[in-house]
Design a protein around this motif. Structure first.
Motif, PDB file in Angstrom:
ATOM      1  N   GLU A   1      44.189  91.918  83.349  1.00  0.00           N
ATOM      2  CA  GLU A   1      43.607  93.252  83.386  1.00  0.00           C
ATOM      3  C   GLU A   1      42.215  93.254  82.775  1.00  0.00           C
ATOM      4  OE1 GLU A   1      44.695  97.804  81.890  1.00  0.00           O
ATOM      5  OE2 GLU A   1      46.100  96.150  81.586  1.00  0.00           O
ATOM      6  N   LEU A   2      42.043  92.482  81.703  1.00  0.00           N
ATOM      7  CA  LEU A   2      40.746  92.411  81.042  1.00  0.00           C
ATOM      8  C   LEU A   2      39.693  91.743  81.915  1.00  0.00           C
ATOM      9  CD1 LEU A   2      41.778  91.437  77.407  1.00  0.00           C
ATOM     10  CD2 LEU A   2      40.615  93.518  78.110  1.00  0.00           C
ATOM     11  N   SER A   3      40.126  90.781  82.736  1.00  0.00           N
ATOM     12  CA  SER A   3      39.167  90.064  83.580  1.00  0.00           C
ATOM     13  C   SER A   3      38.511  90.983  84.592  1.00  0.00           C
ATOM     14  CB  SER A   3      39.876  88.908  84.300  1.00  0.00           C
ATOM     15  OG  SER A   3      40.807  89.402  85.249  1.00  0.00           O
ATOM     16  N   ARG A   4      39.113  92.142  84.859  1.00  0.00           N
ATOM     17  CA  ARG A   4      38.568  93.082  85.823  1.00  0.00           C
ATOM     18  C   ARG A   4      37.730  94.172  85.145  1.00  0.00           C
ATOM     19  NH1 ARG A   4      43.989  92.493  87.540  1.00  0.00           N
ATOM     20  NH2 ARG A   4      44.555  94.472  86.550  1.00  0.00           N
ATOM     21  N   GLY A   5      37.583  94.115  83.824  1.00  0.00           N
ATOM     22  CA  GLY A   5      36.851  95.160  83.121  1.00  0.00           C
ATOM     23  C   GLY A   5      35.711  94.610  82.302  1.00  0.00           C
ATOM     24  N   ASP A   6      35.254  95.388  81.321  1.00  0.00           N
ATOM     25  CA  ASP A   6      34.165  94.983  80.451  1.00  0.00           C
ATOM     26  C   ASP A   6      34.576  95.152  79.000  1.00  0.00           C
ATOM     27  OD1 ASP A   6      34.184  97.696  80.131  1.00  0.00           O
ATOM     28  OD2 ASP A   6      32.298  98.034  81.214  1.00  0.00           O
ATOM     29  N   ARG A   7      33.604  95.066  78.087  1.00  0.00           N
ATOM     30  CA  ARG A   7      33.911  95.131  76.663  1.00  0.00           C
ATOM     31  C   ARG A   7      34.510  96.472  76.265  1.00  0.00           C
ATOM     32  NH1 ARG A   7      32.618  92.221  72.268  1.00  0.00           N
ATOM     33  NH2 ARG A   7      32.561  93.297  70.261  1.00  0.00           N
ATOM     34  N   ALA A   8      33.949  97.563  76.810  1.00  0.00           N
ATOM     35  CA  ALA A   8      34.467  98.893  76.488  1.00  0.00           C
ATOM     36  C   ALA A   8      35.912  99.041  76.950  1.00  0.00           C
ATOM     37  CB  ALA A   8      33.588  99.975  77.125  1.00  0.00           C
ATOM     38  N   ALA A   9      36.181  98.530  78.145  1.00  0.00           N
ATOM     39  CA  ALA A   9      37.548  98.604  78.667  1.00  0.00           C
ATOM     40  C   ALA A   9      38.495  97.796  77.793  1.00  0.00           C
ATOM     41  CB  ALA A   9      37.585  98.095  80.100  1.00  0.00           C
ATOM     42  N   GLY A  10      38.048  96.638  77.338  1.00  0.00           N
ATOM     43  CA  GLY A  10      38.872  95.801  76.472  1.00  0.00           C
ATOM     44  C   GLY A  10      39.195  96.505  75.168  1.00  0.00           C
ATOM     45  N   TRP A  11      38.174  97.173  74.591  1.00  0.00           N
ATOM     46  CA  TRP A  11      38.389  97.910  73.348  1.00  0.00           C
ATOM     47  C   TRP A  11      39.433  99.003  73.545  1.00  0.00           C
ATOM     48  CZ3 TRP A  11      38.437 102.522  70.874  1.00  0.00           C
ATOM     49  CH2 TRP A  11      38.229 102.526  69.493  1.00  0.00           C
ATOM     50  N   LEU A  12      39.321  99.722  74.665  1.00  0.00           N
ATOM     51  CA  LEU A  12      40.263 100.804  74.947  1.00  0.00           C
ATOM     52  C   LEU A  12      41.674 100.284  75.177  1.00  0.00           C
ATOM     53  CD1 LEU A  12      38.127 103.115  77.263  1.00  0.00           C
ATOM     54  CD2 LEU A  12      38.865 103.573  74.921  1.00  0.00           C
ATOM     55  N   ILE A  13      41.783  99.120  75.809  1.00  0.00           N
ATOM     56  CA  ILE A  13      43.108  98.550  76.042  1.00  0.00           C
ATOM     57  C   ILE A  13      43.777  98.214  74.710  1.00  0.00           C
ATOM     58  CG2 ILE A  13      44.326  96.504  76.908  1.00  0.00           C
ATOM     59  CD1 ILE A  13      42.381  96.511  79.259  1.00  0.00           C
ATOM     60  N   ALA A  14      43.007  97.610  73.780  1.00  0.00           N
ATOM     61  CA  ALA A  14      43.567  97.281  72.464  1.00  0.00           C
ATOM     62  C   ALA A  14      43.933  98.547  71.700  1.00  0.00           C
ATOM     63  CB  ALA A  14      42.561  96.450  71.668  1.00  0.00           C
ATOM     64  N   PHE A  15      43.043  99.535  71.733  1.00  0.00           N
ATOM     65  CA  PHE A  15      43.300 100.795  71.041  1.00  0.00           C
ATOM     66  C   PHE A  15      44.540 101.473  71.602  1.00  0.00           C
ATOM     67  CE2 PHE A  15      42.859 105.412  70.742  1.00  0.00           C
ATOM     68  CZ  PHE A  15      42.621 105.590  69.381  1.00  0.00           C
ATOM     69  N   LYS A  16      44.612 101.563  72.922  1.00  0.00           N
ATOM     70  CA  LYS A  16      45.751 102.217  73.572  1.00  0.00           C
ATOM     71  C   LYS A  16      47.049 101.474  73.266  1.00  0.00           C
ATOM     72  CE  LYS A  16      46.641 101.226  77.751  1.00  0.00           C
ATOM     73  NZ  LYS A  16      46.592 101.041  79.230  1.00  0.00           N
ATOM     74  N   GLY A  17      47.003 100.141  73.324  1.00  0.00           N
ATOM     75  CA  GLY A  17      48.220  99.368  73.082  1.00  0.00           C
ATOM     76  C   GLY A  17      48.766  99.582  71.687  1.00  0.00           C
ATOM     77  N   VAL A  18      47.883  99.497  70.677  1.00  0.00           N
ATOM     78  CA  VAL A  18      48.324  99.682  69.292  1.00  0.00           C
ATOM     79  C   VAL A  18      48.779 101.123  69.058  1.00  0.00           C
ATOM     80  CG1 VAL A  18      47.606  99.621  66.875  1.00  0.00           C
ATOM     81  CG2 VAL A  18      46.861  97.828  68.449  1.00  0.00           C
ATOM     82  N   LEU A  19      48.046 102.080  69.638  1.00  0.00           N
ATOM     83  CA  LEU A  19      48.393 103.484  69.421  1.00  0.00           C
ATOM     84  C   LEU A  19      49.744 103.824  70.049  1.00  0.00           C
ATOM     85  CD1 LEU A  19      47.509 106.226  68.305  1.00  0.00           C
ATOM     86  CD2 LEU A  19      46.437 106.692  70.519  1.00  0.00           C
ATOM     87  N   LEU A  20      49.968 103.385  71.285  1.00  0.00           N
ATOM     88  CA  LEU A  20      51.218 103.715  71.958  1.00  0.00           C
ATOM     89  C   LEU A  20      52.410 103.041  71.282  1.00  0.00           C
ATOM     90  CD1 LEU A  20      50.209 103.620  75.740  1.00  0.00           C
ATOM     91  CD2 LEU A  20      50.513 105.607  74.245  1.00  0.00           C
ATOM     92  N   GLU A  21      52.251 101.772  70.906  1.00  0.00           N
ATOM     93  CA  GLU A  21      53.345 101.098  70.198  1.00  0.00           C
ATOM     94  C   GLU A  21      53.529 101.723  68.817  1.00  0.00           C
ATOM     95  OE1 GLU A  21      55.243  99.133  71.678  1.00  0.00           O
ATOM     96  OE2 GLU A  21      54.057  98.564  73.433  1.00  0.00           O
ATOM     97  N   GLY A  22      52.398 102.066  68.182  1.00  0.00           N
ATOM     98  CA  GLY A  22      52.471 102.642  66.847  1.00  0.00           C
ATOM     99  C   GLY A  22      53.050 104.036  66.813  1.00  0.00           C
ATOM    100  N   LEU A  23      52.923 104.784  67.916  1.00  0.00           N
ATOM    101  CA  LEU A  23      53.501 106.119  67.960  1.00  0.00           C
ATOM    102  C   LEU A  23      55.019 106.060  67.788  1.00  0.00           C
ATOM    103  CD1 LEU A  23      51.480 107.934  70.777  1.00  0.00           C
ATOM    104  CD2 LEU A  23      51.554 108.510  68.339  1.00  0.00           C
ATOM    105  N   GLU A  24      55.624 105.027  68.333  1.00  0.00           N
ATOM    106  CA  GLU A  24      57.068 104.879  68.160  1.00  0.00           C
ATOM    107  C   GLU A  24      57.386 104.541  66.710  1.00  0.00           C
ATOM    108  OE1 GLU A  24      58.595 102.182  71.096  1.00  0.00           O
ATOM    109  OE2 GLU A  24      58.293 103.619  72.717  1.00  0.00           O
ATOM    110  N   VAL A  25      56.517 103.742  66.072  1.00  0.00           N
ATOM    111  CA  VAL A  25      56.707 103.452  64.654  1.00  0.00           C
ATOM    112  C   VAL A  25      56.557 104.734  63.835  1.00  0.00           C
ATOM    113  CG1 VAL A  25      55.825 102.175  62.660  1.00  0.00           C
ATOM    114  CG2 VAL A  25      55.880 101.088  64.914  1.00  0.00           C
TER     115      VAL A  25
END
Length: 242
Positions: free
Chosen positions: A110-134
């Motif tokens: 997924e990252l190979s199809r995006g740029d740095r901003a997209a990568g940052w958002l993917i990391a942010f979204k991943g941690v936030l969504l997993e962390g919401l369950e925590v």
């Protein structure tokens, strides 16, 4: 003084989510670097910390918590049933075991199809969504005798352990027996969800045995899940695809 029952339950639950979040962050780091990926993760954790403080602050004001207890109890029950159902399905061979390596590869693609901003958002979204369950688990366990210190300690301890292990091996945490952990956590969360939901509806004397009822509920769901796995395995045709 810490309630070690709450600490353990929060630790086990949070550990599974932090493993999945770390896998996403690790994949992102290979594209935009550790600094960018870590920054996104830190931002997501800051949002989660603010949510936890806000929730605890409202309760510390002495406001009526019955409806909050009911709402969180229902969500906790649904969350636990979902985990337990997935663990039973995987244990019975009806569903493939979760593969962190595969998730890692998909994130990199997924990252190979995006740029740095997209990568940052993917990391942010991943941690936030997993962390919401925590956060949901921390808030729910925090209602247990106002055990905010215990639930927060368990979640933070899990974060430290997973982060230390991940940084040490610098690879997806594929050796973590996730399905076994999810089964145990699913049982515990479903038990807590049942306990809190019924207590919110029926009052403080809903459970004659008090907190000991959690042990009975846990045993009930654990034995039921194990029995269901065995029943499904015996009923499946020999040689059936998994």
């Amino acid at each position: 003084m810490l309630d070690w029952t709450v600490v353990t339950a929060a630790f086990l639950t949070a550990a599974v989510e932090w493993v999945e979040a770390f896998t996403i962050v690790l994949a992102v780091s290979l594209s935009i670097g550790w600094r960018g990926a870590a920054g996104a993760a830190a931002a997501a954790l800051a949002v989660l910390a603010a949510m936890t403080v806000a929730t605890g602050g409202v309760l510390s004001m002495g406001l009526e918590v019955r409806w909050l207890q009911l709402a969180i109890g229902v969500f906790l029950l649904l969350f636990g049933v979902r985990w337990l159902a997935k663990a039973v399905a995987r244990g019975a061979g009806l569903k493939a075991l979760h593969d962190e390596a595969e998730s890692f590869a998909e994130t990199r693609a997924e990252l190979s199809r995006g740029d740095r901003a997209a990568g940052w958002l993917i990391a942010f979204k991943g941690v936030l969504l997993e962390g919401l369950e925590v956060w949901l688990i921390v808030a729910a366990f925090g209602l247990h005798g106002r055990a905010w210190a215990s639930s927060t300690t368990g979640a933070l301890a899990a974060l430290v352990v997973v982060l230390a292990a991940g940084l040490a091996i610098r690879a997806p945490l594929t050796r973590v027996p996730e399905n076994a952990i999810k089964f145990v956590v699913g049982v515990m969360i479903t038990a807590f969800g049942t306990f809190w939901t019924y207590e919110a509806v029926a009052g403080e004397r809903a459970w004659p045995l008090g907190d000991l009822s959690l042990l009975a509920l846990g045993a009930f769901y654990a034995l039921g899940g194990i029995g269901l796995i065995g029943l499904i395995r015996r009923s499946r045709p020999i040689g059936a695809a998994t």
